[in-house]
Design a protein around this motif. Structure first.
Motif, PDB file in Angstrom:
ATOM      1  N   TYR A  31     109.875 -41.978  75.323  1.00  0.00           N
ATOM      2  CA  TYR A  31     110.057 -42.694  76.574  1.00  0.00           C
ATOM      3  C   TYR A  31     108.707 -43.143  77.127  1.00  0.00           C
ATOM      4  CZ  TYR A  31     112.088 -43.597  81.167  1.00  0.00           C
ATOM      5  OH  TYR A  31     112.502 -44.175  82.323  1.00  0.00           O
ATOM      6  N   SER A  32     107.763 -42.198  77.141  1.00  0.00           N
ATOM      7  CA  SER A  32     106.445 -42.530  77.668  1.00  0.00           C
ATOM      8  C   SER A  32     105.780 -43.608  76.836  1.00  0.00           C
ATOM      9  CB  SER A  32     105.564 -41.281  77.682  1.00  0.00           C
ATOM     10  OG  SER A  32     106.114 -40.325  78.548  1.00  0.00           O
ATOM     11  N   PHE A  65     106.963 -46.980  77.641  1.00  0.00           N
ATOM     12  CA  PHE A  65     106.398 -47.513  78.864  1.00  0.00           C
ATOM     13  C   PHE A  65     104.928 -47.859  78.689  1.00  0.00           C
ATOM     14  CE2 PHE A  65     110.118 -45.783  81.023  1.00  0.00           C
ATOM     15  CZ  PHE A  65     110.372 -46.814  81.898  1.00  0.00           C
ATOM     16  N   PHE A 102     104.065 -57.477  83.134  1.00  0.00           N
ATOM     17  CA  PHE A 102     105.417 -57.867  83.512  1.00  0.00           C
ATOM     18  C   PHE A 102     105.583 -59.379  83.360  1.00  0.00           C
ATOM     19  CE2 PHE A 102     104.979 -53.913  85.884  1.00  0.00           C
ATOM     20  CZ  PHE A 102     106.160 -53.299  85.515  1.00  0.00           C
ATOM     21  N   LEU A 107     112.410 -38.205  83.589  1.00  0.00           N
ATOM     22  CA  LEU A 107     111.499 -39.210  83.027  1.00  0.00           C
ATOM     23  C   LEU A 107     111.459 -40.502  83.834  1.00  0.00           C
ATOM     24  CD1 LEU A 107     112.516 -38.812  79.283  1.00  0.00           C
ATOM     25  CD2 LEU A 107     110.641 -37.697  80.500  1.00  0.00           C
ATOM     26  N   GLY A 108     112.481 -40.714  84.643  1.00  0.00           N
ATOM     27  CA  GLY A 108     112.516 -41.937  85.427  1.00  0.00           C
ATOM     28  C   GLY A 108     113.795 -41.999  86.231  1.00  0.00           C
ATOM     29  N   TYR A 140     105.311 -46.741  85.904  1.00  0.00           N
ATOM     30  CA  TYR A 140     105.888 -48.067  85.649  1.00  0.00           C
ATOM     31  C   TYR A 140     107.093 -48.282  86.549  1.00  0.00           C
ATOM     32  CZ  TYR A 140     102.930 -47.892  81.563  1.00  0.00           C
ATOM     33  OH  TYR A 140     101.848 -47.783  80.743  1.00  0.00           O
ATOM     34  N   GLU A 141     107.226 -49.509  87.024  1.00  0.00           N
ATOM     35  CA  GLU A 141     108.364 -49.818  87.888  1.00  0.00           C
ATOM     36  C   GLU A 141     108.589 -51.320  87.915  1.00  0.00           C
ATOM     37  OE1 GLU A 141     107.131 -47.990  91.511  1.00  0.00           O
ATOM     38  OE2 GLU A 141     105.599 -49.466  91.954  1.00  0.00           O
ATOM     39  N   ASP A 142     109.816 -51.699  88.138  1.00  0.00           N
ATOM     40  CA  ASP A 142     110.127 -53.120  88.282  1.00  0.00           C
ATOM     41  C   ASP A 142     111.474 -53.255  88.978  1.00  0.00           C
ATOM     42  OD1 ASP A 142     109.731 -55.802  88.202  1.00  0.00           O
ATOM     43  OD2 ASP A 142     109.988 -56.019  86.041  1.00  0.00           O
ATOM     44  N   LYS A 160     117.162 -57.585  89.498  1.00  0.00           N
ATOM     45  CA  LYS A 160     117.478 -58.747  90.329  1.00  0.00           C
ATOM     46  C   LYS A 160     118.756 -59.412  89.869  1.00  0.00           C
ATOM     47  CE  LYS A 160     112.648 -59.846  91.362  1.00  0.00           C
ATOM     48  NZ  LYS A 160     111.586 -60.864  91.279  1.00  0.00           N
ATOM     49  N   TRP A 202     113.858 -49.889  88.963  1.00  0.00           N
ATOM     50  CA  TRP A 202     113.689 -48.695  88.134  1.00  0.00           C
ATOM     51  C   TRP A 202     112.230 -48.273  88.203  1.00  0.00           C
ATOM     52  CZ3 TRP A 202     109.994 -49.127  84.468  1.00  0.00           C
ATOM     53  CH2 TRP A 202     109.712 -50.409  83.965  1.00  0.00           C
ATOM     54  N   THR A 203     112.003 -47.002  88.002  1.00  0.00           N
ATOM     55  CA  THR A 203     110.631 -46.511  87.913  1.00  0.00           C
ATOM     56  C   THR A 203     110.621 -45.358  86.921  1.00  0.00           C
ATOM     57  OG1 THR A 203     108.756 -45.625  89.182  1.00  0.00           O
ATOM     58  CG2 THR A 203     110.951 -44.994  89.928  1.00  0.00           C
ATOM     59  N   GLY A 204     109.604 -45.275  86.111  1.00  0.00           N
ATOM     60  CA  GLY A 204     109.608 -44.225  85.097  1.00  0.00           C
ATOM     61  C   GLY A 204     108.316 -44.205  84.293  1.00  0.00           C
ATOM     62  N   GLY A 205     108.335 -43.390  83.250  1.00  0.00           N
ATOM     63  CA  GLY A 205     107.198 -43.291  82.355  1.00  0.00           C
ATOM     64  C   GLY A 205     106.208 -42.211  82.742  1.00  0.00           C
ATOM     65  N   ILE A 247     116.945 -39.981  84.963  1.00  0.00           N
ATOM     66  CA  ILE A 247     117.020 -39.922  83.502  1.00  0.00           C
ATOM     67  C   ILE A 247     116.107 -38.817  82.954  1.00  0.00           C
ATOM     68  CG2 ILE A 247     116.649 -41.246  81.381  1.00  0.00           C
ATOM     69  CD1 ILE A 247     116.913 -43.779  83.281  1.00  0.00           C
ATOM     70  N   ILE A 256     117.399 -50.343  82.425  1.00  0.00           N
ATOM     71  CA  ILE A 256     115.957 -50.572  82.409  1.00  0.00           C
ATOM     72  C   ILE A 256     115.677 -51.587  81.317  1.00  0.00           C
ATOM     73  CG2 ILE A 256     113.685 -49.576  81.957  1.00  0.00           C
ATOM     74  CD1 ILE A 256     114.720 -46.922  83.015  1.00  0.00           C
ATOM     75  N   TYR A 277     112.667 -54.101  79.914  1.00  0.00           N
ATOM     76  CA  TYR A 277     111.247 -54.388  80.027  1.00  0.00           C
ATOM     77  C   TYR A 277     110.818 -55.303  78.888  1.00  0.00           C
ATOM     78  CZ  TYR A 277     106.451 -53.882  81.277  1.00  0.00           C
ATOM     79  OH  TYR A 277     105.193 -54.155  81.697  1.00  0.00           O
ATOM     80  N   ILE A 309     115.540 -50.592  77.548  1.00  0.00           N
ATOM     81  CA  ILE A 309     115.044 -49.261  77.202  1.00  0.00           C
ATOM     82  C   ILE A 309     116.099 -48.190  77.464  1.00  0.00           C
ATOM     83  CG2 ILE A 309     113.325 -47.513  77.844  1.00  0.00           C
ATOM     84  CD1 ILE A 309     111.405 -49.818  78.434  1.00  0.00           C
TER      85      ILE A 309
END
Lengths: 152, 257
Positions: free
Chosen positions: A5-6, A9, A15, B69-70, B116-118, B121, B131-134, B173, B246, B248, B253
């Motif tokens: 997962y990491s 990312f 982006f 994890l997120g 990480y986040e986005d 929309k 979402w935000t994670g990592g 998650i 998610i 990306y 993901i």
């Protein structure tokens, strides 16, 4: 699993930039392209702007203007309207591509939801920028939020 | 120290430990401020947060000891949402009750827990969630306060709504799986039971979503409204299946495909 997962990312680099529509929808001065195929004379962008007190004071009016950034085409101009309750106003950018906004228009409706429309006089792609600002009675900028309802 | 005193201390520590464990798995992921007033935003919006309460649950111990994890957060879009009024289904549109719903949330940038986040929309660019994670994620036993701002909500002054509650779906998650792999060990699904892929039988979090309730505060109820109406807005299964992901750089993901 955590590692995977990491890694997924971390491998991300940048982006994707959402152009046009997204930028139209989330700034107080922003742009987009109407009718990109140049075939839809009735193309209309329709959004709701919410004015509120963000600490600068209650909104007195919404001020808007529009700038057509495409090269001039005879008979093809960009308009913008603003409506709240029983009040409405309209403005047109009289010269396309000259870098200047249309005359600013205002509707005095206090806090609340204003409807804004952007449209044009004929079929043809038009890139444009809009400016929309909720203002207090002393012309201080105050809380301004937007939701896009339609872009077609 | 006397033996009896030692025994009492052990009992006390055990009780504290049990209490702590109980609290850690009984707390739910929620908004920090779940009830707000109508369009009372200051400095841009109502500042709020998603509070991630605990990690996923170890099957052997039934304790929430699996790191997070997120998180994914989705608000109802108000278009194909399910609306109830005083608990009864309502067939009209959300615009009958709320005049400006459409882009309800802005993420406050914060990389303190998840780097990480986005946004999530809709097709018009309106922000329905994020979402935000990592990174190293959220260590089990700790909470996360994920800062957001919600847009001012204006209740239709002609309506009888005294409050409008938006059901917010959240997935914490712990493992990247496909939908078939959802379990209390892989994800905490704080989602409504609406028939989406984000629910499963026997989940610790079954039908336990977060909510954001907006109380009418600008205009008085029309005299004909009596006590007024309580409106609840839930996302459709279709919206959750579409938006609660998610993605990306064009790749999905989570859930894994």
């Amino acid at each position: 699993m955590c590692k995977i997962y990491s890694k997924q990312f971390i491998s991300m680099t940048a982006f994707t930039t959402l152009v046009s529509l997204a930028s139209f929808s989330h700034a107080h001065d922003a742009g987009a392209t109407m009718d990109p195929d140049g075939t839809v004379a009735k193309f209309t962008g329709y959004a709701s702007v919410t004015c509120f007190d963000d600490g600068n004071g209650a909104a007195d009016h919404l001020a808007v203007s529009v700038k057509d950034t495409s090269p001039p085409v005879p008979g093809l101009l960009v308009n913008m309207q603003v409506i709240k309750g029983s009040r409405a106003a309209n403005t047109t950018d009289p010269v396309s591509g000259d870098g200047s906004f249309s005359p600013e228009i205002t509707v005095q409706g206090g806090n609340g939801v204003y409807q804004i429309l952007v449209n044009k006089t004929n079929a043809g792609a038009r890139s444009f920028q809009v400016s929309y600002h909720c203002m207090t009675s002393t012309n201080a900028h105050t809380g301004t939020d937007i939701t896009v309802n339609q872009f077609e | 120290m006397k033996m009896s005193n030692r025994f009492n201390i052990v009992l006390l520590l055990t009780a504290i430990g049990l209490t702590a464990m109980y609290q850690s798995v009984s707390a739910h992921t929620r908004l920090k401020t779940p009830v707000i007033s109508e369009n009372n935003a200051t400095h841009g919006s109502d500042y709020n947060a998603v509070v991630v309460a605990h990690g996923c649950i170890d099957a052997a111990t039934n304790a929430a000891t699996i790191d997070t994890l997120g998180t994914v957060v989705v608000f109802p879009d108000g278009k194909d949402s399910t609306i109830t009024v005083n608990g009864q289904p309502y067939s009209g549109t959300l615009a009958d009750y709320v005049t400006n719903w459409g882009s309800p949330v802005t993420k406050v940038q914060d990389k303190s827990i998840f780097p990480y986040e986005d946004y999530i929309k809709d097709s018009l660019g309106n922000k329905l969630g994020f979402w935000t994670g990592g990174g190293k994620g959220l260590k089990a036993g700790f909470r996360a306060v994920v800062p957001i701002a919600t847009a001012g909500v204006i209740i239709n002054p002609e309506s009888c709504a005294k409050s409008v509650q938006f059901v917010v779906s959240i997935a914490d998650i712990c493992q990247i799986t496909d939908a078939a792999g959802f379990s209390d060990q892989s994800v905490m699904l704080w989602t409504p039971t609406v028939g989406s892929i984000y629910q499963f039988e026997g989940a610790h979090t079954t039908d336990s979503p977060a909510t954001l309730t907006v109380n009418r505060s600008i205009t008085p109820l029309p005299a004909s409204c009596g006590a007024g109406e309580e409106v609840v807005v839930k996302p459709s299964a279709n919206q959750l299946n579409r938006d609660m992901r998610i993605i990306y750089e064009g790749q999905q993901i989570w859930p894994k495909q």
